[in-house]
Design a protein around this motif. Structure first.
Motif, PDB file in Angstrom:
ATOM      1  N   GLN A  42       0.829  -1.211   0.000  1.00  0.00           N
ATOM      2  CA  GLN A  42       0.000   0.000   0.000  1.00  0.00           C
ATOM      3  C   GLN A  42       0.859   1.254   0.000  1.00  0.00           C
ATOM      4  O   GLN A  42       0.521   2.250  -0.651  1.00  0.00           O
ATOM      5  CB  GLN A  42      -0.936  -0.005   1.209  1.00  0.00           C
ATOM      6  CG  GLN A  42      -2.016   1.062   1.145  1.00  0.00           C
ATOM      7  CD  GLN A  42      -3.155   0.786   2.101  1.00  0.00           C
ATOM      8  OE1 GLN A  42      -2.994   0.087   3.092  1.00  0.00           O
ATOM      9  NE2 GLN A  42      -4.320   1.334   1.812  1.00  0.00           N
ATOM     10  N   THR A  45       2.102   1.379  -3.794  1.00  0.00           N
ATOM     11  CA  THR A  45       1.088   1.590  -4.832  1.00  0.00           C
ATOM     12  C   THR A  45       0.141   2.734  -4.522  1.00  0.00           C
ATOM     13  O   THR A  45      -0.530   3.234  -5.422  1.00  0.00           O
ATOM     14  CB  THR A  45       0.249   0.320  -5.038  1.00  0.00           C
ATOM     15  OG1 THR A  45      -0.494   0.027  -3.843  1.00  0.00           O
ATOM     16  CG2 THR A  45       1.134  -0.876  -5.384  1.00  0.00           C
ATOM     17  N   ASN A  47      -2.645   2.578  -3.105  1.00  0.00           N
ATOM     18  CA  ASN A  47      -4.007   2.181  -3.423  1.00  0.00           C
ATOM     19  C   ASN A  47      -4.314   0.852  -2.742  1.00  0.00           C
ATOM     20  O   ASN A  47      -3.586  -0.125  -2.932  1.00  0.00           O
ATOM     21  CB  ASN A  47      -4.161   2.062  -4.943  1.00  0.00           C
ATOM     22  CG  ASN A  47      -5.569   1.695  -5.363  1.00  0.00           C
ATOM     23  OD1 ASN A  47      -5.961   0.545  -5.270  1.00  0.00           O
ATOM     24  ND2 ASN A  47      -6.324   2.674  -5.828  1.00  0.00           N
ATOM     25  N   GLN A  49      -6.793  -1.340  -3.175  1.00  0.00           N
ATOM     26  CA  GLN A  49      -7.148  -2.433  -4.070  1.00  0.00           C
ATOM     27  C   GLN A  49      -5.910  -2.988  -4.767  1.00  0.00           C
ATOM     28  O   GLN A  49      -5.740  -4.209  -4.890  1.00  0.00           O
ATOM     29  CB  GLN A  49      -8.160  -1.965  -5.115  1.00  0.00           C
ATOM     30  CG  GLN A  49      -8.634  -3.082  -6.061  1.00  0.00           C
ATOM     31  CD  GLN A  49      -9.276  -4.222  -5.303  1.00  0.00           C
ATOM     32  OE1 GLN A  49     -10.230  -4.036  -4.548  1.00  0.00           O
ATOM     33  NE2 GLN A  49      -8.756  -5.427  -5.491  1.00  0.00           N
ATOM     34  N   ASP A  50      -5.032  -2.096  -5.211  1.00  0.00           N
ATOM     35  CA  ASP A  50      -3.786  -2.544  -5.827  1.00  0.00           C
ATOM     36  C   ASP A  50      -2.940  -3.309  -4.812  1.00  0.00           C
ATOM     37  O   ASP A  50      -2.299  -4.312  -5.154  1.00  0.00           O
ATOM     38  CB  ASP A  50      -2.990  -1.361  -6.362  1.00  0.00           C
ATOM     39  CG  ASP A  50      -3.584  -0.809  -7.654  1.00  0.00           C
ATOM     40  OD1 ASP A  50      -4.414  -1.506  -8.268  1.00  0.00           O
ATOM     41  OD2 ASP A  50      -3.207   0.310  -8.050  1.00  0.00           O
ATOM     42  N   ASP A  53      -4.214  -6.758  -4.517  1.00  0.00           N
ATOM     43  CA  ASP A  53      -3.785  -7.545  -5.678  1.00  0.00           C
ATOM     44  C   ASP A  53      -2.330  -7.976  -5.531  1.00  0.00           C
ATOM     45  O   ASP A  53      -1.971  -9.122  -5.824  1.00  0.00           O
ATOM     46  CB  ASP A  53      -3.952  -6.741  -6.971  1.00  0.00           C
ATOM     47  CG  ASP A  53      -5.404  -6.489  -7.317  1.00  0.00           C
ATOM     48  OD1 ASP A  53      -6.283  -7.189  -6.768  1.00  0.00           O
ATOM     49  OD2 ASP A  53      -5.662  -5.581  -8.141  1.00  0.00           O
ATOM     50  N   VAL A  54      -1.494  -7.033  -5.086  1.00  0.00           N
ATOM     51  CA  VAL A  54      -0.071  -7.337  -4.892  1.00  0.00           C
ATOM     52  C   VAL A  54       0.100  -8.413  -3.826  1.00  0.00           C
ATOM     53  O   VAL A  54       0.913  -9.335  -3.971  1.00  0.00           O
ATOM     54  CB  VAL A  54       0.699  -6.058  -4.494  1.00  0.00           C
ATOM     55  CG1 VAL A  54       2.106  -6.405  -4.001  1.00  0.00           C
ATOM     56  CG2 VAL A  54       0.778  -5.094  -5.665  1.00  0.00           C
ATOM     57  N   ALA A  87       4.590  -4.840  -6.836  1.00  0.00           N
ATOM     58  CA  ALA A  87       4.063  -3.489  -6.642  1.00  0.00           C
ATOM     59  C   ALA A  87       4.565  -2.546  -7.733  1.00  0.00           C
ATOM     60  O   ALA A  87       3.806  -1.724  -8.264  1.00  0.00           O
ATOM     61  CB  ALA A  87       4.452  -2.971  -5.259  1.00  0.00           C
ATOM     62  N   LYS A  90       2.807  -3.190 -10.886  1.00  0.00           N
ATOM     63  CA  LYS A  90       1.467  -2.597 -10.830  1.00  0.00           C
ATOM     64  C   LYS A  90       1.531  -1.111 -11.187  1.00  0.00           C
ATOM     65  O   LYS A  90       0.674  -0.599 -11.927  1.00  0.00           O
ATOM     66  CB  LYS A  90       0.892  -2.785  -9.429  1.00  0.00           C
ATOM     67  CG  LYS A  90      -0.494  -2.198  -9.210  1.00  0.00           C
ATOM     68  CD  LYS A  90      -1.562  -2.960  -9.976  1.00  0.00           C
ATOM     69  CE  LYS A  90      -1.787  -4.329  -9.389  1.00  0.00           C
ATOM     70  NZ  LYS A  90      -2.942  -5.010 -10.044  1.00  0.00           N
ATOM     71  N   ARG A  94      -0.195   0.829 -14.367  1.00  0.00           N
ATOM     72  CA  ARG A  94      -1.109   1.937 -14.124  1.00  0.00           C
ATOM     73  C   ARG A  94      -0.654   3.204 -14.836  1.00  0.00           C
ATOM     74  O   ARG A  94      -1.457   4.010 -15.276  1.00  0.00           O
ATOM     75  CB  ARG A  94      -1.178   2.196 -12.611  1.00  0.00           C
ATOM     76  CG  ARG A  94      -2.595   2.162 -12.076  1.00  0.00           C
ATOM     77  CD  ARG A  94      -2.630   2.148 -10.590  1.00  0.00           C
ATOM     78  NE  ARG A  94      -1.763   3.150 -10.002  1.00  0.00           N
ATOM     79  CZ  ARG A  94      -1.468   3.188  -8.715  1.00  0.00           C
ATOM     80  NH1 ARG A  94      -1.912   2.266  -7.913  1.00  0.00           N
ATOM     81  NH2 ARG A  94      -0.696   4.125  -8.232  1.00  0.00           N
TER      82      ARG A  94
END
Length: 206
Positions: A42, A45, A47, A49-50, A53-54, A87, A90, A94
């Motif tokens: 967190q 990223t 985020n 939600q990301d 996912d990570v 991360a 990601k 993005r």
């Protein structure tokens, strides 16, 4: 802040059991490290939600490649390296942070950056609540370019050593020190400007 785990010996035993097909052992490894991995993801990223996912991708890859873990480093270090890679991937997908390329090279020497830092007017803790200070600091960290934010998260938030951070990011120790210095200077400048501006606003109404 807590580091991913200080139970290196216990991790090693769990890894051996997981390699032998013990699903419960791997679940225990996940439970032991998931909070630290999510927090790190967190921070990088920015985020939730990301970061989720990570987190999932990190443990999936760790499970798939468990036989490749040789024990040369701690399991937590190996896991953090996977999480950082996921991360940063990601962020590349993005393409939201265009302030600096993730692949941009920097001087790896321990350069000294001379900057004028304004003195904070008064004690910030007397002007703002602890909760607000935490929010301000979190916002300042999130605003750092990814290459600096990642080093800062590993060294100053997760409290990994310079050597561990260098190993995870495939950087030299001087490069880690240089990026950490730049991250800390940028943070101090952001916080200095914020508190100076807020202080001026407060005193203007007196």
């Amino acid at each position: 802040m807590n580091r991913p785990s200080n139970n290196g010996g216990d991790d090693a035993a769990l890894v051996r059991r997981a390699r032998a097909g013990d699903g419960e052992a791997f679940r225990e490894l996940v439970e032991r490290h998931e909070r630290a991995i999510f927090r790190l993801a967190q921070h990088i990223t920015q985020n939730a939600q990301d970061a989720e996912d990570v987190l999932q991708e990190t443990f999936l890859r760790a499970f798939e490649h468990l036989d490749e873990f040789r024990g040369d480093s701690k399991f937590s270090t190996w896991l953090v390296r996977i999480a950082v890679n996921q991360a940063l991937m990601k962020l590349r997908k993005r393409k939201s942070d265009r302030s600096v390329s993730l692949d941009e090279t920097f001087d790896t020497g321990e350069d000294v950056v001379v900057r004028e830092i304004a003195v904070w007017e008064g004690d910030p803790e007397q002007l703002y609540s602890q909760a607000e200070l935490r929010n301000i600091l979190a916002s300042a960290i999130d605003s750092l370019p990814p290459i600096f934010r990642t080093v800062f998260a590993l060294r100053d938030i997760e409290e990994l050593s310079t050597e561990e951070t260098a190993q995870i990011l495939n950087l030299s120790v001087p490069a880690v020190k240089s990026r950490l210095l730049r991250a800390r200077l940028q943070l101090r400048e952001k916080l200095t400007r914020y508190f100076k501006r807020k202080g001026d606003d407060v005193f203007a109404h007196l």
